[in-house]
Write a protein that holds these residues in place. Structure first.
Motif, PDB file in Angstrom:
ATOM      1  N   PHE A  54       0.832  -1.203   0.000  1.00 52.46           N
ATOM      2  CA  PHE A  54       0.000   0.000   0.000  1.00 52.46           C
ATOM      3  C   PHE A  54       0.867   1.253   0.000  1.00 52.46           C
ATOM      4  CE2 PHE A  54      -1.753   3.381   2.710  1.00 52.46           C
ATOM      5  CZ  PHE A  54      -2.848   3.748   1.949  1.00 52.46           C
ATOM      6  N   TYR A  55       1.862   1.302   0.880  1.00 54.06           N
ATOM      7  CA  TYR A  55       2.708   2.485   0.959  1.00 54.06           C
ATOM      8  C   TYR A  55       3.519   2.680  -0.322  1.00 54.06           C
ATOM      9  CZ  TYR A  55       1.711   3.435   5.872  1.00 54.06           C
ATOM     10  OH  TYR A  55       1.096   3.771   7.038  1.00 54.06           O
ATOM     11  N   LYS A  56       3.947   1.583  -0.929  1.00 52.54           N
ATOM     12  CA  LYS A  56       4.717   1.693  -2.164  1.00 52.54           C
ATOM     13  C   LYS A  56       3.860   2.307  -3.269  1.00 52.54           C
ATOM     14  CE  LYS A  56       5.144  -1.816  -4.798  1.00 52.54           C
ATOM     15  NZ  LYS A  56       5.492  -3.139  -5.396  1.00 52.54           N
ATOM     16  N   GLY A  57       2.663   1.738  -3.492  1.00 52.66           N
ATOM     17  CA  GLY A  57       1.780   2.274  -4.514  1.00 52.66           C
ATOM     18  C   GLY A  57       1.352   3.694  -4.219  1.00 52.66           C
ATOM     19  N   TYR A  58       1.087   3.992  -2.948  1.00 44.82           N
ATOM     20  CA  TYR A  58       0.644   5.325  -2.545  1.00 44.82           C
ATOM     21  C   TYR A  58       1.745   6.356  -2.794  1.00 44.82           C
ATOM     22  CZ  TYR A  58      -1.604   8.893   0.365  1.00 44.82           C
ATOM     23  OH  TYR A  58      -2.180  10.046   0.809  1.00 44.82           O
ATOM     24  N   ALA A  59       2.991   6.010  -2.433  1.00 41.59           N
ATOM     25  CA  ALA A  59       4.095   6.951  -2.602  1.00 41.59           C
ATOM     26  C   ALA A  59       4.351   7.232  -4.081  1.00 41.59           C
ATOM     27  CB  ALA A  59       5.359   6.394  -1.943  1.00 41.59           C
ATOM     28  N   MET A  60       4.308   6.193  -4.912  1.00 37.98           N
ATOM     29  CA  MET A  60       4.556   6.387  -6.341  1.00 37.98           C
ATOM     30  C   MET A  60       3.426   7.186  -6.983  1.00 37.98           C
ATOM     31  SD  MET A  60       6.193   2.703  -7.436  1.00 37.98           S
ATOM     32  CE  MET A  60       6.787   3.289  -9.007  1.00 37.98           C
TER      33      MET A  60
ATOM     34  N   LEU B  49     -10.352  12.587  -7.150  1.00 39.05           N
ATOM     35  CA  LEU B  49     -11.169  11.451  -7.555  1.00 39.05           C
ATOM     36  C   LEU B  49     -10.397  10.145  -7.413  1.00 39.05           C
ATOM     37  CD1 LEU B  49     -13.737  10.265  -8.807  1.00 39.05           C
ATOM     38  CD2 LEU B  49     -12.784  10.803 -11.067  1.00 39.05           C
ATOM     39  N   SER B  50      -9.135  10.145  -7.800  1.00 36.65           N
ATOM     40  CA  SER B  50      -8.317   8.923  -7.739  1.00 36.65           C
ATOM     41  C   SER B  50      -8.099   8.471  -6.305  1.00 36.65           C
ATOM     42  CB  SER B  50      -6.965   9.163  -8.428  1.00 36.65           C
ATOM     43  OG  SER B  50      -7.135   9.532  -9.769  1.00 36.65           O
ATOM     44  N   PHE B  51      -7.742   9.405  -5.420  1.00 33.12           N
ATOM     45  CA  PHE B  51      -7.444   9.025  -4.047  1.00 33.12           C
ATOM     46  C   PHE B  51      -8.703   8.842  -3.199  1.00 33.12           C
ATOM     47  CE2 PHE B  51      -3.300  10.839  -5.229  1.00 33.12           C
ATOM     48  CZ  PHE B  51      -2.477   9.822  -4.776  1.00 33.12           C
ATOM     49  N   SER B  52      -9.854   9.307  -3.684  1.00 29.69           N
ATOM     50  CA  SER B  52     -11.087   9.097  -2.925  1.00 29.69           C
ATOM     51  C   SER B  52     -11.534   7.640  -2.939  1.00 29.69           C
ATOM     52  CB  SER B  52     -12.206   9.980  -3.481  1.00 29.69           C
ATOM     53  OG  SER B  52     -12.545   9.580  -4.800  1.00 29.69           O
ATOM     54  N   VAL B  53     -11.085   6.882  -3.928  1.00 29.42           N
ATOM     55  CA  VAL B  53     -11.470   5.460  -4.022  1.00 29.42           C
ATOM     56  C   VAL B  53     -10.271   4.558  -3.737  1.00 29.42           C
ATOM     57  CG1 VAL B  53     -13.389   5.846  -5.614  1.00 29.42           C
ATOM     58  CG2 VAL B  53     -11.090   5.538  -6.527  1.00 29.42           C
ATOM     59  N   ILE B  54      -9.320   5.072  -2.939  1.00 28.33           N
ATOM     60  CA  ILE B  54      -8.096   4.311  -2.707  1.00 28.33           C
ATOM     61  C   ILE B  54      -8.368   2.994  -1.986  1.00 28.33           C
ATOM     62  CG2 ILE B  54      -7.591   5.546  -0.550  1.00 28.33           C
ATOM     63  CD1 ILE B  54      -4.620   5.332  -1.312  1.00 28.33           C
TER      64      ILE B  54
ATOM     65  N   MET C 219      -3.346   3.570 -11.859  1.00 34.00           N
ATOM     66  CA  MET C 219      -2.548   2.418 -12.279  1.00 34.00           C
ATOM     67  C   MET C 219      -1.485   2.068 -11.248  1.00 34.00           C
ATOM     68  SD  MET C 219      -3.119   0.521 -14.831  1.00 34.00           S
ATOM     69  CE  MET C 219      -3.972   0.363 -16.387  1.00 34.00           C
ATOM     70  N   PHE C 220      -0.856   3.075 -10.661  1.00 31.99           N
ATOM     71  CA  PHE C 220       0.188   2.771  -9.677  1.00 31.99           C
ATOM     72  C   PHE C 220      -0.403   2.373  -8.337  1.00 31.99           C
ATOM     73  CE2 PHE C 220       3.058   4.598 -12.724  1.00 31.99           C
ATOM     74  CZ  PHE C 220       4.214   3.861 -12.525  1.00 31.99           C
ATOM     75  N   LEU C 221      -1.588   2.862  -8.015  1.00 28.75           N
ATOM     76  CA  LEU C 221      -2.268   2.349  -6.824  1.00 28.75           C
ATOM     77  C   LEU C 221      -2.626   0.879  -7.015  1.00 28.75           C
ATOM     78  CD1 LEU C 221      -4.630   5.342  -5.957  1.00 28.75           C
ATOM     79  CD2 LEU C 221      -2.587   4.635  -4.720  1.00 28.75           C
ATOM     80  N   ARG C 222      -3.055   0.507  -8.218  1.00 26.50           N
ATOM     81  CA  ARG C 222      -3.374  -0.902  -8.502  1.00 26.50           C
ATOM     82  C   ARG C 222      -2.111  -1.764  -8.494  1.00 26.50           C
ATOM     83  NH1 ARG C 222      -6.709  -1.709 -13.784  1.00 26.50           N
ATOM     84  NH2 ARG C 222      -6.684  -3.835 -12.947  1.00 26.50           N
ATOM     85  N   MET C 223      -1.022  -1.232  -9.058  1.00 26.00           N
ATOM     86  CA  MET C 223       0.218  -2.012  -9.104  1.00 26.00           C
ATOM     87  C   MET C 223       0.780  -2.272  -7.719  1.00 26.00           C
ATOM     88  SD  MET C 223       2.444  -0.942 -12.473  1.00 26.00           S
ATOM     89  CE  MET C 223       2.034   0.783 -12.600  1.00 26.00           C
ATOM     90  N   GLY C 224       0.414  -1.428  -6.737  1.00 26.77           N
ATOM     91  CA  GLY C 224       0.846  -1.697  -5.373  1.00 26.77           C
ATOM     92  C   GLY C 224       0.299  -3.004  -4.835  1.00 26.77           C
ATOM     93  N   SER C 225      -0.893  -3.425  -5.330  1.00 28.95           N
ATOM     94  CA  SER C 225      -1.505  -4.674  -4.882  1.00 28.95           C
ATOM     95  C   SER C 225      -1.284  -5.805  -5.877  1.00 28.95           C
ATOM     96  CB  SER C 225      -3.015  -4.478  -4.668  1.00 28.95           C
ATOM     97  OG  SER C 225      -3.264  -3.516  -3.677  1.00 28.95           O
ATOM     98  N   GLU C 226      -1.489  -5.520  -7.157  1.00 28.71           N
ATOM     99  CA  GLU C 226      -1.393  -6.561  -8.180  1.00 28.71           C
ATOM    100  C   GLU C 226      -1.133  -5.901  -9.531  1.00 28.71           C
ATOM    101  OE1 GLU C 226      -4.268  -9.993 -10.235  1.00 28.71           O
ATOM    102  OE2 GLU C 226      -4.842  -8.998  -8.360  1.00 28.71           O
TER     103      GLU C 226
END
Length: 422
Positions: A193-199, A332-337, A363-370
């Protein structure tokens, strides 16, 4: 093409040599180092200065809780901090509770744990302190009370101390992720989570910031009338293309410096104290490739949009009225994090990753998980390219006429006339 490169070189050197570039380039890594250092040193000895009292009608239980609290749970705590001061008051009555409350009020003690036990019901435990948000102490007290009560109950069934400790020991679940290539790697949800969030934060911050830089550059040159000189040498389309390329190169240069600085920070002793074991962070080659791709696409999307808007503005104050347009996709992107992190393949996650203004962040929030499927990467990139082409088509026409318009407010009918004339 030669004129485009000349304008790009001018924009690049002008911003690289500027004070703002030097300050932001140096201060961002410095702030991260400062935050890591503050988090590391402030966690050392956290809660060790507390003076607590454990009061109970059961002396054995009170002493067992005290032993649990004073037992080091990690080598870090035992070597770098001293244990808190914990006194036991047993047997304790309601009168003792009132006395302890007055001691907390006078700050003689930081807090007290009051436990009443009975043979027919579960123990009743209350913690009273002057602070309502002492999360560290509350967590340690909960663990200590749970372990002490369980050990006491197991001992009542005739089990020895070593047997109760073995039964009371928790089970740690190790998590693994199966990648699309079939490989199995160790994973950690919080680290991912932190990796995707930071990127995502870095990507959104840089693309919007440099997109607005292009707009401010247009306003400044428009108010200084330098355009009239430059247009005698280059075409408006060449000038706009040069600005986009030059400022984009500045962004890539700054990100490259930050990446090198981040690599040095992550290998330092302060960072490795946290980024190891279960919290170890891994970056895949897909993330390494897609980051510059989405930065370039996101930058051209926002910068082309704001270059057209800036051509219709007279002052920077007027331009600032449009800055919420840049923030809307980010919000909008971070509201559905939470939806994205918990289910990266849900309908909303996929839909937002294909929506061009939100695609780089989501895309980078998704890549943090899968890692998403290849077709979704391709679809989002194609849609972003089409959007960039469409916005550039409109912005270039607005730019061609708008940069030479002075003293006349650009209304919607006026803008439509500009598009027809160009």
């Amino acid at each position: 093409m030669h004129n485009v490169l000349l304008v790009a070189r001018r924009e690049y050197l002008e911003q690289i040599r500027g004070r703002a570039f030097r300050l932001t380039t140096i201060m961002v890594p410095a702030v991260f180092v400062l935050l890591i250092a503050i988090a590391y040193f402030s966690s050392i000895g956290l809660g060790s200065h507390r003076h607590l009292v454990i009061a109970s009608n059961d002396a054995n239980l009170a002493n067992a809780i005290r032993t649990e609290l004073l037992t080091p749970k990690s080598s870090k705590r035992s070597s770098e901090s001293k244990p808190p001061q914990i006194d036991v008051l047993a047997p304790a009555t309601e009168t003792d509770r009132l006395v302890l409350q007055k001691q907390v009020q006078s700050k003689s003690i930081d807090g007290f744990l009051f436990i009443q036990t009975s043979s027919s019901a579960a123990p009743i435990a209350t913690y009273t302190s002057a602070s309502a948000a002492d999360l560290t102490t509350n967590g340690r007290l909960n663990d200590a009370v749970d372990h002490a009560v369980v050990d006491q109950r197991l001992a009542g069934f005739g089990l020895s101390g070593s047997e109760t400790s073995a039964l009371d020991k928790g089970v740690k679940i190790e998590t693994y992720q199966i990648r699309r290539d079939g490989g199995v790697v160790k994973s950690n949800a919080l680290a991912s989570f932190y990796k995707g969030y930071a990127m995502a934060i870095l990507l959104s911050m840089t693309t919007v910031m440099y997109g607005l830089n292009v707009a401010r550059s247009i306003i400044q040159e428009k108010t200084s009338r330098i355009f009239e000189v430059m247009l005698s040498i280059v075409k408006p389309s060449e000038m706009l293309a040069g600005k986009l390329v030059g400022v984009g190169a500045v962004g890539l240069t700054q990100i490259l410096i930050w990446v090198v600085a981040a690599a040095l920070i992550l290998t330092s002793s302060l960072a490795t104290a946290y980024l190891k074991g279960d919290f170890e962070i891994h970056f895949s080659w897909v993330e390494a490739i897609m980051f510059p791709v989405y930065f370039i696409l996101g930058y051209f999307l926002y910068s082309s949009l704001f270059s057209g808007i800036a051509a219709t503005c007279e002052t920077e104050q007027e331009l600032q009225m449009y800055t919420p347009l840049a923030a809307l996709p980010v919000w909008l992107s971070f509201s559905v994090i939470l939806v994205i992190i918990n289910d990266p393949n849900s309908f909303w996650s996929v839909a937002l990753s294909l929506f061009p203004p939100c695609a780089p962040i989501v895309m980078f929030l998704r890549m943090g998980s899968e890692i998403p499927p290849a077709w979704q990467f391709a679809a989002s990139i194609i849609l972003m390219v089409i959007s960039i082409w469409a916005i550039l088509w409109v912005s270039a026409r607005l730019y061609r006429i708008g940069i030479l318009m002075y003293g006349k407010r650009a209304t919607l009918p006026e803008i439509l006339r500009w598009l027809r004339y160009s």
